[in-house]
Design a protein around this motif. Structure first.
Motif, PDB file in Angstrom:
ATOM      1  N   ASP A 129       7.154  22.416  41.685  1.00 23.84           N
ATOM      2  CA  ASP A 129       6.811  22.661  43.079  1.00 23.84           C
ATOM      3  C   ASP A 129       5.424  22.105  43.383  1.00 23.84           C
ATOM      4  N   SER A 130       5.223  21.763  44.650  1.00 27.68           N
ATOM      5  CA  SER A 130       3.973  21.142  45.082  1.00 27.68           C
ATOM      6  C   SER A 130       2.967  22.197  45.539  1.00 27.68           C
ATOM      7  N   PRO A 131       1.673  21.949  45.323  1.00 28.84           N
ATOM      8  CA  PRO A 131       0.652  22.844  45.865  1.00 28.84           C
ATOM      9  C   PRO A 131       0.476  22.668  47.370  1.00 28.84           C
ATOM     10  N   GLY A 132       1.200  21.693  47.937  1.00 31.74           N
ATOM     11  CA  GLY A 132       1.057  21.349  49.347  1.00 31.74           C
ATOM     12  C   GLY A 132       0.811  19.859  49.475  1.00 31.74           C
ATOM     13  N   HIS A 133       1.365  19.259  50.503  1.00 34.76           N
ATOM     14  CA  HIS A 133       1.332  17.798  50.622  1.00 34.76           C
ATOM     15  C   HIS A 133      -0.094  17.253  50.676  1.00 34.76           C
ATOM     16  N   HIS A 134      -0.958  17.904  51.442  1.00 39.19           N
ATOM     17  CA  HIS A 134      -2.357  17.479  51.494  1.00 39.19           C
ATOM     18  C   HIS A 134      -3.083  17.810  50.201  1.00 39.19           C
ATOM     19  N   GLN A 135      -2.816  19.014  49.670  1.00 40.94           N
ATOM     20  CA  GLN A 135      -3.549  19.451  48.492  1.00 40.94           C
ATOM     21  C   GLN A 135      -3.234  18.594  47.275  1.00 40.94           C
ATOM     22  N   GLU A 136      -1.983  18.164  47.148  1.00 35.41           N
ATOM     23  CA  GLU A 136      -1.664  17.340  45.974  1.00 35.41           C
ATOM     24  C   GLU A 136      -2.374  15.989  46.048  1.00 35.41           C
ATOM     25  N   TRP A 137      -2.605  15.483  47.275  1.00 32.50           N
ATOM     26  CA  TRP A 137      -3.373  14.242  47.425  1.00 32.50           C
ATOM     27  C   TRP A 137      -4.834  14.462  47.029  1.00 32.50           C
ATOM     28  N   ILE A 138      -5.419  15.559  47.518  1.00 31.91           N
ATOM     29  CA  ILE A 138      -6.810  15.864  47.167  1.00 31.91           C
ATOM     30  C   ILE A 138      -6.947  16.026  45.657  1.00 31.91           C
ATOM     31  N   ASN A 139      -6.038  16.782  45.061  1.00 26.20           N
ATOM     32  CA  ASN A 139      -6.086  16.996  43.613  1.00 26.20           C
ATOM     33  C   ASN A 139      -5.984  15.678  42.854  1.00 26.20           C
ATOM     34  N   ALA A 140      -5.056  14.813  43.297  1.00 25.71           N
ATOM     35  CA  ALA A 140      -4.856  13.535  42.607  1.00 25.71           C
ATOM     36  C   ALA A 140      -6.080  12.643  42.741  1.00 25.71           C
ATOM     37  N   CYS A 141      -6.746  12.702  43.885  1.00 27.93           N
ATOM     38  CA  CYS A 141      -7.966  11.917  44.070  1.00 27.93           C
ATOM     39  C   CYS A 141      -9.041  12.322  43.063  1.00 27.93           C
ATOM     40  N   LYS A 142      -8.974  13.566  42.610  1.00 28.72           N
ATOM     41  CA  LYS A 142      -9.947  14.063  41.638  1.00 28.72           C
ATOM     42  C   LYS A 142      -9.401  14.015  40.204  1.00 28.72           C
ATOM     43  N   GLY A 143      -8.280  13.293  40.034  1.00 27.41           N
ATOM     44  CA  GLY A 143      -7.738  13.100  38.697  1.00 27.41           C
ATOM     45  C   GLY A 143      -6.813  14.186  38.219  1.00 27.41           C
ATOM     46  N   GLU A 144      -6.326  15.041  39.146  1.00 32.01           N
ATOM     47  CA  GLU A 144      -5.469  16.164  38.764  1.00 32.01           C
ATOM     48  C   GLU A 144      -4.064  15.958  39.327  1.00 32.01           C
ATOM     49  N   GLY A 145      -3.144  15.499  38.515  1.00 33.80           N
ATOM     50  CA  GLY A 145      -1.765  15.330  38.948  1.00 33.80           C
ATOM     51  C   GLY A 145      -1.538  14.057  39.749  1.00 33.80           C
ATOM     52  N   GLU A 146      -0.373  13.977  40.382  1.00 33.00           N
ATOM     53  CA  GLU A 146       0.027  12.805  41.148  1.00 33.00           C
ATOM     54  C   GLU A 146       0.526  13.220  42.526  1.00 33.00           C
ATOM     55  N   THR A 147       0.615  12.269  43.425  1.00 36.11           N
ATOM     56  CA  THR A 147       1.174  12.541  44.748  1.00 36.11           C
ATOM     57  C   THR A 147       2.683  12.324  44.739  1.00 36.11           C
ATOM     58  N   GLY A 148       3.367  12.977  45.652  1.00 38.11           N
ATOM     59  CA  GLY A 148       4.824  12.868  45.707  1.00 38.11           C
ATOM     60  C   GLY A 148       5.324  11.685  46.503  1.00 38.11           C
ATOM     61  N   SER A 149       4.487  11.178  47.410  1.00 34.64           N
ATOM     62  CA  SER A 149       4.911  10.056  48.257  1.00 34.64           C
ATOM     63  C   SER A 149       3.851   8.958  48.257  1.00 34.64           C
ATOM     64  N   PRO A 150       3.531   8.410  47.074  1.00 38.15           N
ATOM     65  CA  PRO A 150       2.552   7.315  47.006  1.00 38.15           C
ATOM     66  C   PRO A 150       3.108   6.078  47.682  1.00 38.15           C
ATOM     67  N   PHE A 151       2.245   5.140  47.993  1.00 33.94           N
ATOM     68  CA  PHE A 151       2.698   3.941  48.706  1.00 33.94           C
ATOM     69  C   PHE A 151       3.698   3.119  47.895  1.00 33.94           C
ATOM     70  N   SER A 152       3.677   3.260  46.557  1.00 36.76           N
ATOM     71  CA  SER A 152       4.668   2.560  45.741  1.00 36.76           C
ATOM     72  C   SER A 152       6.076   3.054  46.038  1.00 36.76           C
ATOM     73  N   TYR A 153       6.198   4.283  46.530  1.00 34.05           N
ATOM     74  CA  TYR A 153       7.476   4.855  46.957  1.00 34.05           C
ATOM     75  C   TYR A 153       7.635   4.764  48.471  1.00 34.05           C
ATOM     76  N   ALA A 154       6.579   5.146  49.194  1.00 35.83           N
ATOM     77  CA  ALA A 154       6.648   5.206  50.654  1.00 35.83           C
ATOM     78  C   ALA A 154       6.778   3.831  51.295  1.00 35.83           C
ATOM     79  N   GLY A 155       6.208   2.796  50.665  1.00 41.12           N
ATOM     80  CA  GLY A 155       6.316   1.452  51.208  1.00 41.12           C
ATOM     81  C   GLY A 155       7.752   0.967  51.270  1.00 41.12           C
ATOM     82  N   PRO A 156       8.500   0.976  50.150  1.00 39.09           N
ATOM     83  CA  PRO A 156       9.905   0.578  50.198  1.00 39.09           C
ATOM     84  C   PRO A 156      10.761   1.469  51.101  1.00 39.09           C
TER      85      PRO A 156
END
Length: 452
Positions: free
Chosen positions: A377-404
């Protein structure tokens, strides 16, 4: 409706190889972090009204976030945001924001759709983490350019498809991918909303659709708080008129948006795209009224053909908006949900919307034992981005997925505007059976606006 099954081809295999390479680059590239995970993260916000205001409030509530810059072409929005974050620098033109961005670690972009790519590309080239609202871009060409730039930059990215972070979507993906309904050959996605040119059928059904007039013959004076020239961005100049602004009016005009498909398609097609591991369609055909040169349709439907993906067989994905619905829905063969995604497998069906899902026929699944959850489960769509920016986990909809995903959504509109079935060579980014270049990109951006 019956279409011949698509066949895997060398071009398609090359696309899969290319997509894997892009993913590998993104995974292996060093993430550019300014500070340790517990330190402040300086974030700039481009577009701070409406959806942008929601993004600002949600991201800024994290105690590690420091709002350092705010930008909006609407002075009312900018002044309101600045009153909440008085230490932040303010801008009307996001191009000027990037002139001195040394203290910025990440950027949140919530402008109108037609300027998403133009606000995103400079951030990626400067090595900034990016959160961009959906749809990621205005057209296919921009989607491909942003996807590549994000992979090259090796930064953390996220498209604003908040529903992607919900538990319901994760449980549906698990059911489909674990084979609960067997091999899935068809997916049907429909939405009740219809932003665009109203058809006689829509009017007859007395649907809650805003009718959009033809091109205005005369302009109007823009509101004193709006920088109309900057709002237009790369679009060719046209006089201000209230049929374009404020949102969501602009969604309906091809120059600024892509109607219901690119807006809600980002959310609803996301579930099918994720669960089915879709990549690039091989063909797309759309159905509806005669295309309007300026305005997206209120009602339409489209069918995508996808070839085999690893050990997954070829499949079709059907999209419907407005008055268009799947035949099984019209025949009342499934619950009459106003919007939904229906997976049809050889062992049953699965129907889902944003918040709930059901296996069908329900009697056949009375004793069904669900698979153990394998998508955290996600900590929240915004929170997972913030966490990933600080090296903690990954985002669910990165541009490698969202672009296609965004490309696929746009191709539904491309097929509609082209008025015929299109055959798609993803690697070459080309329609092979017609000249459709004008539908894939903005042919002549205004002077001063370039993706480089």
């Amino acid at each position: 409706m019956h279409l011949p099954a698509s066949q895997p081809n060398p071009s398609r295999r090359r696309f899969l190889t290319q997509a894997a390479a892009v993913t590998a680059i993104a995974a292996s590239s060093p993430i550019k972090l300014r500070a340790a995970a517990n330190d402040q993260m300086n974030i700039a916000f481009i577009g701070v009204g409406g959806r942008g205001g929601g993004n600002l409030n949600s991201v800024a509530k994290d105690p590690s976030v420091n709002v350092v810059a705010l930008c909006d072409v609407n002075r009312r929005n900018l002044e309101k945001a600045a009153s909440q974050h008085p230490k932040a620098r303010t801008f009307e033109d996001f191009r000027k924001l990037y002139d001195d961005a040394n203290d910025i670690d990440a950027v949140v972009i919530s402008t109108s759709e037609h300027t998403h790519a133009y606000a995103t590309m400079p951030a990626l080239r400067l090595g900034k983490h990016v959160y961009c609202e959906k749809p990621l871009t205005h057209n296919v060409y921009e989607s491909r350019a942003i996807t590549k730039a994000a992979a090259d930059a090796g930064v953390v990215t996220q498209m604003g498809t908040q529903i992607h972070a919900t538990s319901n979507y994760r449980r549906v993906v698990e059911l489909v991918q674990s084979g609960a309904i067997g091999n899935v050959g068809e997916v049907h996605t429909w939405v009740g909303r219809a932003w665009g040119l109203q058809s006689p059928e829509d009017a007859k059904a007395n649907r809650d659709i805003v009718s959009v007039q033809e091109m205005p013959t005369e302009g109007m004076t823009p509101p004193e708080y709006l920088n109309w020239d900057l709002w237009l961005g790369p679009a060719q100049y046209r006089p201000f008129h209230e049929v374009y602004f404020p949102g969501p009016k602009w969604y309906r005009w091809w120059d600024f948006g892509n109607g219901t498909m690119s807006d809600l398609g980002s959310h609803w097609n996301d579930l099918a795209y994720w669960a089915m591991k879709f990549d690039a369609p091989t063909s797309i055909e759309a159905f509806g009224d005669e295309p309007h040169p300026e305005i997206a349709p209120a009602s339409m439907s489209a069918v995508y053909e996808y070839g085999a993906r690893g050990d997954l067989p070829a499949a079709k994905h059907f999209w419907y908006q407005g008055s268009h619905k799947p035949q099984i829905w019209k025949d009342k063969g499934i619950p009459q949900w106003g919007s939904g995604t229906l997976f049809i497998g050889d062992k049953g069906m699965l129907l889902s919307d944003y918040s709930k899902h059901v296996l069908l026929p329900e009697a056949d699944f009375a004793d069904f034992k669900r698979p153990e959850p394998f998508i955290a489960d996600s900590p929240g769509h915004h929170q997972e981005w913030i966490n990933a920016c600080k090296g903690e986990g990954e985002t669910g909809s990165p541009f490698s997925y969202a672009g296609p995903l965004t490309e696929a959504n746009h191709l539904g509109n491309v097929a509609f505007r082209a008025g015929q079935k299109i055959l798609w060579d993803s690697e070459a980014m080309k329609i092979t059976n017609m000249d459709g270049e004008r539908f894939l990109r903005r042919m002549n951006p205004r002077e001063g606006w370039s993706l480089g």
